[in-house]
Scaffold this active site. Structure first.
Site, PDB file in Angstrom:
ATOM      1  N   HIS A  25     -17.071  -6.160  -9.120  1.00  0.00           N
ATOM      2  CA  HIS A  25     -18.527  -6.234  -8.906  1.00  0.00           C
ATOM      3  C   HIS A  25     -19.211  -5.592 -10.108  1.00  0.00           C
ATOM      4  O   HIS A  25     -19.213  -4.368 -10.238  1.00  0.00           O
ATOM      5  CB  HIS A  25     -18.871  -5.481  -7.603  1.00  0.00           C
ATOM      6  N   ASP A  26     -19.763  -6.409 -10.992  1.00  0.00           N
ATOM      7  CA  ASP A  26     -20.440  -5.882 -12.182  1.00  0.00           C
ATOM      8  C   ASP A  26     -21.340  -7.004 -12.706  1.00  0.00           C
ATOM      9  O   ASP A  26     -21.505  -8.025 -12.037  1.00  0.00           O
ATOM     10  CB  ASP A  26     -19.394  -5.444 -13.229  1.00  0.00           C
ATOM     11  N   GLY A  75       0.065  -5.274   6.138  1.00  0.00           N
ATOM     12  CA  GLY A  75       0.503  -4.036   5.502  1.00  0.00           C
ATOM     13  C   GLY A  75       1.533  -3.300   6.326  1.00  0.00           C
ATOM     14  O   GLY A  75       2.729  -3.619   6.310  1.00  0.00           O
ATOM     15  N   ARG A  76       1.037  -2.340   7.100  1.00  0.00           N
ATOM     16  CA  ARG A  76       1.937  -1.381   7.749  1.00  0.00           C
ATOM     17  C   ARG A  76       2.979  -1.988   8.676  1.00  0.00           C
ATOM     18  O   ARG A  76       4.071  -1.433   8.811  1.00  0.00           O
ATOM     19  CB  ARG A  76       1.089  -0.321   8.481  1.00  0.00           C
ATOM     20  N   ASP A  85       0.832  -1.203   0.000  1.00  0.00           N
ATOM     21  CA  ASP A  85       0.000   0.000   0.000  1.00  0.00           C
ATOM     22  C   ASP A  85       0.865   1.251   0.000  1.00  0.00           C
ATOM     23  O   ASP A  85       0.960   1.958   1.014  1.00  0.00           O
ATOM     24  CB  ASP A  85      -0.940  -0.014   1.219  1.00  0.00           C
ATOM     25  N   ASP A 132      -6.010  -7.212  -5.564  1.00  0.00           N
ATOM     26  CA  ASP A 132      -7.163  -6.922  -4.702  1.00  0.00           C
ATOM     27  C   ASP A 132      -8.014  -5.820  -5.327  1.00  0.00           C
ATOM     28  O   ASP A 132      -7.982  -4.677  -4.880  1.00  0.00           O
ATOM     29  CB  ASP A 132      -6.605  -6.510  -3.318  1.00  0.00           C
ATOM     30  N   LYS A 151     -11.456  -6.284  -5.992  1.00  0.00           N
ATOM     31  CA  LYS A 151     -12.853  -6.448  -5.519  1.00  0.00           C
ATOM     32  C   LYS A 151     -13.866  -6.146  -6.627  1.00  0.00           C
ATOM     33  O   LYS A 151     -14.655  -5.215  -6.538  1.00  0.00           O
ATOM     34  CB  LYS A 151     -13.121  -5.554  -4.308  1.00  0.00           C
ATOM     35  N   LYS A 210       0.440  -8.311  -2.139  1.00  0.00           N
ATOM     36  CA  LYS A 210      -0.893  -7.818  -2.509  1.00  0.00           C
ATOM     37  C   LYS A 210      -0.792  -6.466  -3.204  1.00  0.00           C
ATOM     38  O   LYS A 210      -0.174  -5.530  -2.681  1.00  0.00           O
ATOM     39  CB  LYS A 210      -1.786  -7.684  -1.268  1.00  0.00           C
ATOM     40  N   GLN A 229      -7.033  -0.368  12.637  1.00  0.00           N
ATOM     41  CA  GLN A 229      -7.665  -1.694  12.736  1.00  0.00           C
ATOM     42  C   GLN A 229      -8.232  -1.878  14.140  1.00  0.00           C
ATOM     43  O   GLN A 229      -7.558  -1.609  15.128  1.00  0.00           O
ATOM     44  CB  GLN A 229      -6.639  -2.809  12.431  1.00  0.00           C
ATOM     45  N   ARG A 282      -1.441  -7.931  13.487  1.00  0.00           N
ATOM     46  CA  ARG A 282      -0.434  -7.082  14.126  1.00  0.00           C
ATOM     47  C   ARG A 282       0.500  -7.937  14.982  1.00  0.00           C
ATOM     48  O   ARG A 282       0.056  -8.579  15.935  1.00  0.00           O
ATOM     49  CB  ARG A 282      -1.102  -6.034  15.042  1.00  0.00           C
ATOM     50  N   PRO A 332     -22.437 -10.358 -14.683  1.00  0.00           N
ATOM     51  CA  PRO A 332     -21.614 -11.568 -14.822  1.00  0.00           C
ATOM     52  C   PRO A 332     -20.688 -11.566 -16.038  1.00  0.00           C
ATOM     53  O   PRO A 332     -19.500 -11.885 -15.931  1.00  0.00           O
ATOM     54  CB  PRO A 332     -22.664 -12.688 -14.917  1.00  0.00           C
ATOM     55  N   ASN A 333     -21.194 -11.168 -17.210  1.00  0.00           N
ATOM     56  CA  ASN A 333     -20.390 -11.212 -18.430  1.00  0.00           C
ATOM     57  C   ASN A 333     -19.162 -10.299 -18.322  1.00  0.00           C
ATOM     58  O   ASN A 333     -18.050 -10.682 -18.689  1.00  0.00           O
ATOM     59  CB  ASN A 333     -21.263 -10.805 -19.628  1.00  0.00           C
TER      60      ASN A 333
HETATM   61  O1  C5P Z   1      -1.657  -1.931   7.223  1.00  0.00           O
HETATM   62  P1  C5P Z   1      -2.599  -3.084   7.461  1.00  0.00           P
HETATM   63  O2  C5P Z   1      -1.905  -4.363   7.892  1.00  0.00           O
HETATM   64  O3  C5P Z   1      -3.740  -2.694   8.369  1.00  0.00           O
HETATM   65  O4  C5P Z   1      -3.203  -3.368   6.008  1.00  0.00           O
HETATM   66  C1  C5P Z   1      -4.184  -4.325   5.788  1.00  0.00           C
HETATM   67  C2  C5P Z   1      -4.479  -4.483   4.319  1.00  0.00           C
HETATM   68  O5  C5P Z   1      -5.629  -5.308   4.177  1.00  0.00           O
HETATM   69  C3  C5P Z   1      -4.802  -3.186   3.570  1.00  0.00           C
HETATM   70  O6  C5P Z   1      -4.354  -3.333   2.218  1.00  0.00           O
HETATM   71  C4  C5P Z   1      -6.312  -3.114   3.625  1.00  0.00           C
HETATM   72  O7  C5P Z   1      -6.865  -2.416   2.542  1.00  0.00           O
HETATM   73  C5  C5P Z   1      -6.692  -4.605   3.541  1.00  0.00           C
HETATM   74  N1  C5P Z   1      -7.990  -4.932   4.135  1.00  0.00           N
HETATM   75  C6  C5P Z   1      -8.332  -4.660   5.449  1.00  0.00           C
HETATM   76  N2  C5P Z   1      -9.560  -5.007   5.950  1.00  0.00           N
HETATM   77  C7  C5P Z   1     -10.443  -5.609   5.179  1.00  0.00           C
HETATM   78  C8  C5P Z   1     -10.141  -5.916   3.855  1.00  0.00           C
HETATM   79  C9  C5P Z   1      -8.889  -5.561   3.355  1.00  0.00           C
HETATM   80  O8  C5P Z   1      -7.506  -4.128   6.180  1.00  0.00           O
HETATM   81  N3  C5P Z   1     -11.601  -5.971   5.699  1.00  0.00           N
END
Ligand code: C5P
Length: 232
Positions: A63-64, A209-210, A10, A59, A61, A32, A189, A180, A66-67
């Site tokens: 959504h549209d 991520g972070r 990210d 990632d 996601k 990702k 989170q 974490r 089916p075709n």
């Molecule tokens: O930095 P962190 O570990 O919180 O990043 C989590 C990753 O997972 C981010 O890319 C975030 O968009 C994704 N994500 C999330 N929660 C969700 C779905 C996806 O944190 N429910």
């Protein structure tokens, strides 16, 4: 254990991204790539990530109808996406069409359903979207639809993995963000789990991520999470 850790790239600049890829190359199996990165840099960057040997969880996601989703997923799979996701809210027919598109190009790829976004509160779901019931029940109902469509699993909280696996079977994959390592900041989170706890709970893949990307030494951060998972 290595393949379970999926660092979320990210970042917004090419410089930050290159630094992360250099740090994680030879360590992470899958990374990702989210909407921001993909829509900013497009396929060229995606190919760059692939050419370094990483598998990718794209990632987007989808959504549209089916075709359209079928064609889009097929194109992305052809471009090398190994894991992709679609909104379960698109319905079973859409998910089946997506799965067909994926399988035509990548038999071993994973197609994952997104149930209710964690940003959707109870109030918004009931009052604004006019979906009755509890968020947790709607999540389970959508997960059931994901399974009926034959997808490989869902994105969920590590706190939900045990129940999901009990209901839908051990083969039904759970990809869990909100991870974490001990002692690291929660940021935005709310319900977090450590990597070790999440794997104990049955999580198949941890999106992190972070805790990795904001570390001064992301490669070392990855290694120490791996050590924690291996109980070293
Ligand atoms: O930095 P962190 O570990 O919180 O990043 C989590 C990753 O997972 C981010 O890319 C975030 O968009 C994704 N994500 C999330 N929660 C969700 C779905 C996806 O944190 N429910």
């Amino acid at each position: 254990m290595r393949k379970k850790i999926i660092p979320a790239l990210d970042v917004q600049s090419l410089e930050e991204l290159t630094f992360l890829l250099d740090e994680l190359q030879g360590k992470a199996i899958t990374v990702k790539v989210g909407m921001e990165l993909y829509y900013t840099f497009g396929n060229n960057l995606f190919y760059n990530i692939k050419s370094r040997g990483f598998k990718t969880f794209l990632d987007l996601k989808l959504h549209d109808i089916p075709n359209t989703v079928n064609k889009a997923i097929k194109t992305l799979a052809k471009n090398g996406a190994d894991i992709m996701n679609v909104h379960a809210a698109g319905g079973i027919e859409m998910m089946k069409a997506a799965l067909e598109g994926m399988r035509e190009e990548n038999e071993n790829g994973l197609l994952i359903g997104v149930t209710q976004l964690t940003s959707t509160s109870q109030n918004v779901m009931n009052q604004e979207l006019l979906i009755p019931g509890k968020v947790s029940d709607v999540v389970l109902h959508y997960a059931e639809n994901v399974r009926k469509a034959g997808l490989d699993g869902i994105v969920c909280s590590a706190h939900e993995v045990r129940e999901i696996k009990e209901r839908f079977g051990q083969e039904f994959k759970c990809i869990t963000p909100g991870i974490r390592p001990k002692g690291s900041a929660n940021h935005d989170q709310k319900r977090v789990m450590t990597p070790f706890e999440a794997v104990q709970a049955g999580s198949d893949y941890l999106v992190i991520g972070r805790a990795i990307t904001r570390n001064d030494e992301p490669g070392q951060a990855f290694d120490s999470i791996l050590k924690e998972l291996n109980n070293e």
